[in-house]
Design an enzyme around this catalytic site. Structure first.
Site, PDB file in Angstrom:
ATOM      1  N   SER A 149      -7.146 -12.244  -5.777  1.00 18.65           N
ATOM      2  CA  SER A 149      -7.266 -13.566  -5.161  1.00 18.65           C
ATOM      3  C   SER A 149      -8.156 -13.511  -3.933  1.00 18.65           C
ATOM      4  O   SER A 149      -8.222 -12.478  -3.241  1.00 18.65           O
ATOM      5  CB  SER A 149      -5.868 -14.037  -4.752  1.00 18.65           C
ATOM      6  OG  SER A 149      -5.957 -15.087  -3.817  1.00 18.65           O
ATOM      7  N   TYR A 174       1.960 -12.961  -0.497  1.00 21.41           N
ATOM      8  CA  TYR A 174       1.189 -13.136  -1.733  1.00 21.41           C
ATOM      9  C   TYR A 174      -0.094 -12.298  -1.674  1.00 21.41           C
ATOM     10  O   TYR A 174      -0.397 -11.517  -2.578  1.00 21.41           O
ATOM     11  CB  TYR A 174       0.874 -14.625  -1.928  1.00 21.41           C
ATOM     12  CG  TYR A 174      -0.129 -14.893  -3.024  1.00 21.41           C
ATOM     13  CD1 TYR A 174       0.191 -14.625  -4.349  1.00 21.41           C
ATOM     14  CD2 TYR A 174      -1.394 -15.408  -2.737  1.00 21.41           C
ATOM     15  CE1 TYR A 174      -0.731 -14.851  -5.371  1.00 21.41           C
ATOM     16  CE2 TYR A 174      -2.318 -15.648  -3.739  1.00 21.41           C
ATOM     17  CZ  TYR A 174      -1.981 -15.372  -5.050  1.00 21.41           C
ATOM     18  OH  TYR A 174      -2.885 -15.594  -6.050  1.00 21.41           O
TER      19      TYR A 174
HETATM   20  N1  LIG Z   1      -5.412 -20.944  -9.602  1.00 22.41           N
HETATM   21  C1  LIG Z   1      -5.970 -20.404  -8.516  1.00 22.41           C
HETATM   22  O1  LIG Z   1      -6.594 -21.098  -7.720  1.00 22.41           O
HETATM   23  C2  LIG Z   1      -5.885 -18.918  -8.266  1.00 22.41           C
HETATM   24  C3  LIG Z   1      -6.577 -18.403  -7.168  1.00 22.41           C
HETATM   25  C4  LIG Z   1      -6.502 -17.032  -6.925  1.00 22.41           C
HETATM   26  C5  LIG Z   1      -5.773 -16.211  -7.763  1.00 22.41           C
HETATM   27  N2  LIG Z   1      -5.093 -16.739  -8.806  1.00 22.41           N
HETATM   28  C6  LIG Z   1      -4.326 -15.814  -9.662  1.00 22.41           C
HETATM   29  O2  LIG Z   1      -4.683 -16.037 -11.016  1.00 22.41           O
HETATM   30  C7  LIG Z   1      -3.559 -15.823 -11.867  1.00 22.41           C
HETATM   31  C8  LIG Z   1      -3.313 -17.044 -12.721  1.00 22.41           C
HETATM   32  O3  LIG Z   1      -3.098 -18.143 -11.849  1.00 22.41           O
HETATM   33  P1  LIG Z   1      -2.748 -19.601 -12.377  1.00 22.41           P
HETATM   34  O4  LIG Z   1      -3.360 -20.547 -11.425  1.00 22.41           O
HETATM   35  O5  LIG Z   1      -3.025 -19.698 -13.818  1.00 22.41           O
HETATM   36  O6  LIG Z   1      -1.177 -19.603 -12.090  1.00 22.41           O
HETATM   37  P2  LIG Z   1       0.024 -20.109 -13.015  1.00 22.41           P
HETATM   38  O7  LIG Z   1       1.235 -20.066 -12.142  1.00 22.41           O
HETATM   39  O8  LIG Z   1      -0.314 -21.400 -13.663  1.00 22.41           O
HETATM   40  O9  LIG Z   1       0.090 -18.992 -14.124  1.00 22.41           O
HETATM   41  C9  LIG Z   1       0.857 -17.821 -14.028  1.00 22.41           C
HETATM   42  C10 LIG Z   1       1.787 -17.771 -15.216  1.00 22.41           C
HETATM   43  O10 LIG Z   1       2.486 -16.534 -15.161  1.00 22.41           O
HETATM   44  C11 LIG Z   1       3.838 -16.748 -15.509  1.00 22.41           C
HETATM   45  N3  LIG Z   1       4.612 -15.705 -14.840  1.00 22.41           N
HETATM   46  C12 LIG Z   1       4.857 -15.568 -13.525  1.00 22.41           C
HETATM   47  N4  LIG Z   1       5.588 -14.472 -13.306  1.00 22.41           N
HETATM   48  C13 LIG Z   1       5.796 -13.889 -14.513  1.00 22.41           C
HETATM   49  C14 LIG Z   1       6.479 -12.730 -14.944  1.00 22.41           C
HETATM   50  N5  LIG Z   1       7.120 -11.943 -14.070  1.00 22.41           N
HETATM   51  N6  LIG Z   1       6.493 -12.431 -16.245  1.00 22.41           N
HETATM   52  C15 LIG Z   1       5.856 -13.225 -17.156  1.00 22.41           C
HETATM   53  N7  LIG Z   1       5.201 -14.339 -16.810  1.00 22.41           N
HETATM   54  C16 LIG Z   1       5.169 -14.678 -15.504  1.00 22.41           C
HETATM   55  C17 LIG Z   1       4.166 -18.142 -15.022  1.00 22.41           C
HETATM   56  O11 LIG Z   1       5.215 -18.750 -15.782  1.00 22.41           O
HETATM   57  C18 LIG Z   1       2.839 -18.873 -15.217  1.00 22.41           C
HETATM   58  O12 LIG Z   1       2.816 -19.590 -16.440  1.00 22.41           O
HETATM   59  C19 LIG Z   1      -2.405 -15.458 -10.947  1.00 22.41           C
HETATM   60  O13 LIG Z   1      -2.321 -14.058 -10.886  1.00 22.41           O
HETATM   61  C20 LIG Z   1      -2.828 -16.017  -9.615  1.00 22.41           C
HETATM   62  O14 LIG Z   1      -2.235 -15.305  -8.555  1.00 22.41           O
HETATM   63  C21 LIG Z   1      -5.141 -18.071  -9.091  1.00 22.41           C
END
Ligand SMILES: NC(=O)c1ccc[n+]([C@@H]2O[C@H](COP(=O)([O-])OP(=O)(O)OC[C@H]3O[C@@H](n4cnc5c(N)ncnc54)[C@H](O)[C@@H]3O)[C@@H](O)[C@H]2O)c1
Length: 362
Positions: A149, A174
């Site tokens: 991130s 985080y």
């Molecule tokens: N969306 C953003 O702007 C952004 C920015 C930086 C980093 N990220 C990273 O990208 C990745 C995806 O983000 P996103 O926006 O799709 O988030 P999201 O929360 O929509 O997707 C994450 C998914 O992982 C599942 N999950 C969480 N913990 C879990 C576990 N222990 N076991 C199984 N499933 C689990 C959740 O149910 C969720 O559906 C994450 O790692 C997030 O930290 C996202």
């Protein structure tokens, strides 16, 4: 870099009901079939589970249309090591994309456990499963791609944020877990010759996005007639990256694994890489919400005569906030010939149209 053709490969995507994960699975089915995809998600209720269910139903539909693709979904937790081992034994994925995580900065103040379990214990289980995929001389995992991130940059002042900058002063739990992922991956890449690439995403937005993010929350509030707060009087600049750009970037990166090679000492040089994926074009927060509001009116989420001025409150900067953050994407362009390019208006238009269909259909 070692090129990987995804066709006829098995790809394991964690967080496949999540915002980025579900869009990745859809695009893999559409563009890389014949491909075999295994998804995992624990469907937690950090935000509205009906959005996760809707995303899974979109994937089911798409998989049914692609007869040459295989798709299997597991509802389960990364913290369940037995389950992960079963998935690896049964499917033997060549590519692993770890997107499951507990996201969000504020939630980590009240729910630190979720971050430790999903982002640290869970990620460790992924690394162990990748490591043991090489047991008994098996070819095993060819590339582990995982989400990091932009929050790892903490309160760095120098912009654009570059992967060459120091990023070891996280300012949230985080961010600390995401930086830890990069460190753990480095150790596993070095020790077990596991090709790994970490992707630092910069604020991703789009249809069926995350309700905990500002643009989504703003929309909910404007619709309810509540006021939205715009920090630093709207004068902060952020990189907003459209979901399709992120997915294209991830798919390109999946196809180029860091090369395994030995250094002068005869020992493996870790096949390890980190990239930023962001828009590289910081947008003023006030411009962002102005366009959002115009697109919400256009999509008929808000009435044409909506009094936007009465619903926005310009407030000072929050402590710890940084005025400008955006991604240096030179390395991504150099190695993968790609840089996000969707304009804010196009992206927000698609979000507004999706929001209308999802929440306000008759
Ligand atoms: N969306 C953003 O702007 C952004 C920015 C930086 C980093 N990220 C990273 O990208 C990745 C995806 O983000 P996103 O926006 O799709 O988030 P999201 O929360 O929509 O997707 C994450 C998914 O992982 C599942 N999950 C969480 N913990 C879990 C576990 N222990 N076991 C199984 N499933 C689990 C959740 O149910 C969720 O559906 C994450 O790692 C997030 O930290 C996202």
């Amino acid at each position: 870099m070692r090129k990987i053709d995804l066709k006829n490969k098995t790809v394991f995507v964690t967080g496949s009901a999540g915002f980025i994960g579900s869009n990745l699975v859809l695009e893999l089915l559409r563009t890389q079939s014949p491909v075999s995809i295994v998804g995992l998600d624990n469907m937690n209720d950090y935000y509205d589970v009906s959005i996760k269910e809707w995303r899974l139903s979109e994937i089911e539909k798409c998989a049914a249309e692609h007869h040459d693709a295989a798709y299997q979904f597991y509802m389960g937790d990364l913290a369940d090591q037995d389950l992960l081992n079963r998935i690896f034994t049964e499917h033997r994925p060549e590519i692993v994309v770890n997107l499951a995580a507990q996201a969000g900065v504020r939630y980590s103040i009240t729910n630190p456990d979720a971050y430790i379990q999903s982002n640290l214990v869970g990620f460790y289980h992924i690394l162990e499963a990748c490591r043991h995929s090489y047991d008994n001389g098996e070819r095993g995992v060819e590339h582990l791609v995982y989400a990091s991130s932009s929050s790892v940059y903490g309160s760095n002042q120098k912009v654009p944020y570059s992967t060459d900058d120091k990023a070891d002063n996280p300012v949230s739990l985080y961010a600390a877990t995401k930086k830890s992922n990069e460190l753990l991956a480095h150790a596993y890449s070095k020790l077990y010759d596991l090709p790994s690439t970490g992707l630092r995403f910069f604020t991703v937005y789009g249809p069926a996005g995350r309700p905990d993010m500002a643009y989504f929350g703003f929309t909910d509030k404007l619709l309810k007639g509540e006021k939205i707060q715009i920090f630093n009087y709207g004068n902060c600049k952020r990189d907003f990256t459209y979901i399709d750009d992120i997915v294209e970037g991830v798919i390109r990166v999946m196809q180029g694994a860091p090369e395994r090679r030995n250094g002068e000492d005869g020992l493996p040089v870790p096949p390890y890489a980190i990239y930023n994926i962001g828009n590289n074009q910081p947008e003023n927060l006030l411009d962002f919400v102005t366009i959002l509001q115009e697109e919400l009116i256009r999509a008929k989420v808000l009435p044409a005569d909506y009094d936007f001025e009465a619903h926005k409150e310009l407030v000072p900067m929050q402590p710890g906030d940084v005025p400008v953050t955006y991604a240096d994407t030179t390395a991504l362009e150099r190695d993968f010939g790609f840089k996000p390019n969707t304009g804010l208006r196009d992206g927000l238009r698609k979000f507004a149209e999706w929001y209308k269909d999802f929440y306000l259909h008759d």
